[in-house]
Scaffold this motif. Structure first.
Motif: not given
Ligand code: MG
Length: 418
Positions: A1-19
């Motif tokens: 088996m190929t094994a994975l690890r992962w991480g993630s992040a999301t952010d609205v930023g500094r200008v927009r109102q919605n993500n």
């Protein structure tokens, strides 16, 4: 088996109102979607796309299964845009990576529609896997703009292909043979419009923990302006079923049993996405196989359909036979996959299915005659595997050439005195 690890992040930023970005972190499937459309329709489009993609993607899927899931996501966004006046014209990018089965082996297939991106960090080097479907990137590809000009072009946000605008969509496919130590990055344009590839690469090299790396990349994009929503997924190949070791052993002519002495315990798939202790990747035997680039379009299907409609009865049977297989052959300076039979059958000419990144010059001598004549394979997957093996063998030959010992100088007897 190929094994994975992962991480993630999301952010609205500094200008927009919605993500308006959305993401899927559901190993072995990962995806980033960047929605667009007024009245918060962008958010709706990217949300529908990731939900439908995840639902449609079956575990142990094939490359075709992954492509079908993207097309199902396209259809879901399209249907909603057609039925809801508020959502008319909404669309979304979608860049996904998934472990898929190809002839009993595993590949990391990256698929793309739009201008979100997939990158590969291998042996410390960052390369972009996907091609942007954007106006400026098409101008760069046709030589009208430089990459530097594209970076600051006022129309750099104009995309030429997204999900949700048409009932069906062409999906770009980039199969990657995963090796331990590989790091795949999926990102929306809020990252790479603010942060250079060099900064992305150095961050990915510096931070071994996938989640930490993802969060740091988002922070960098915010620090550089944060003009758009930012979404990042980092996927690490932490075990490759000794694919790399097996390749090295084969190169060195060692018996395959030698694998057991070097086999390491399999790391569990599904390690915490919020930052389990990810060990720094051990040095991977240097095998530099680039991702094979390919594109599955509806054109080949339409062409086949047209042929079938025009010709009837026995002609159909011949046509089906003539087009039932694939072969690997030359196309200009690179190796390509054709649908059909080498040289054609009666009036059925083979058609180019996809070009690969493998130069003809790199094909191992032992395979050259086969490729020149057209190496037939029963299926597209088999043809791709054949190409992957050629690439693997070519890389081994290159490495072997680089590692060949310098010629030992032959001692010359001192000149005898006259
Ligand atoms: Mg964006």
């Amino acid at each position: 088996m190929t094994a994975l690890r992962w991480g993630s992040a999301t952010d609205v930023g500094r200008v927009r109102q919605n993500n308006e970005d959305n993401l899927v972190v559901a190993s072995p499937l990962f995806a980033v979607a960047d929605g667009m459309g007024g009245h918060a329709a962008g958010e709706v489009a990217s949300q529908i796309a990731v939900n439908r993609l995840e639902a449609a993607f079956a575990e142990h899927a094939t490359i075709d299964g992954l492509v079908d899931a993207v097309r199902a996501a396209n259809r879901a966004v399209y249907d909603q845009g057609r039925d809801q006046p508020d959502h008319r014209g909404m669309g979304t990018t979608l860049t996904a990576a998934a472990l898929v089965e190809v002839d009993g082996d595993e590949q990391l297939a990256v698929v793309n529609v739009g201008d979100s991106r997939g990158y590969l960090l291998r042996d410390g080097e960052l390369s972009q896997i996907t091609e942007d479907h954007s106006l400026v990137e098409e101008m760069v590809r046709s030589g009208q703009l430089s990459a530097e000009e594209a970076q600051v072009h006022p129309r750099r946000n104009v995309v030429t292909r997204v999900l949700g605008i048409e009932p069906d969509v062409d999906v770009d496919v980039f199969p990657v043979v995963p090796f331990r130590g590989d790091r795949i990055l999926l990102a929306s344009d809020g990252l790479f419009n603010e942060v250079t590839d060099a900064q992305i690469a150095s961050t990915l090299r510096r931070l071994a923990d996938a989640d930490e790396a993802a969060r740091e990349l988002v922070k960098l994009a915010r620090d550089h302006g944060g003009n758009d929503n930012i979404t990042v997924i980092v996927i690490d190949v932490v075990d490759d079923d000794d694919r790399a070791i097996a390749a090295s052993s084969a190169l060195a002519g060692e018996p395959r049993a030698a694998r057991t002495t070097t086999k390491r315990p399999l790391l569990g798939q599904g390690d915490s996405a919020t930052g389990g202790a990810t060990a720094a990747a051990e040095p991977t035997p240097s095998i530099a196989i680039g991702p094979t680039r390919s594109r599955i379009t509806g054109r080949a299907v339409l062409f086949t359909l047209a042929v079938v409609l025009v010709l009837a009865g026995a002609v159909v049977a011949i046509g089906v036979y003539a087009r039932a297989s694939y072969y690997v052959g030359p196309r200009g300076a690179v190796v390509a996959i054709y649908k059909g039979r080498p040289g054609g059958l009666l009036w059925f000419e083979p058609t180019l299915h996809e070009r690969t990144s493998l130069p003809i010059a790199d094909v191992p001598p032992v395979n050259r005659a086969d490729v020149a004549a057209g190496k037939e394979e029963a299926s597209l997957a088999a043809a791709r595997t054949y190409v992957a093996n050629l690439q693997s063998a070519a890389a081994k030959l290159r490495d072997a050439g680089a590692a060949a010992p310098a010629p030992v100088p032959v001692p010359v007897p001192p000149p005898t005195a006259p």
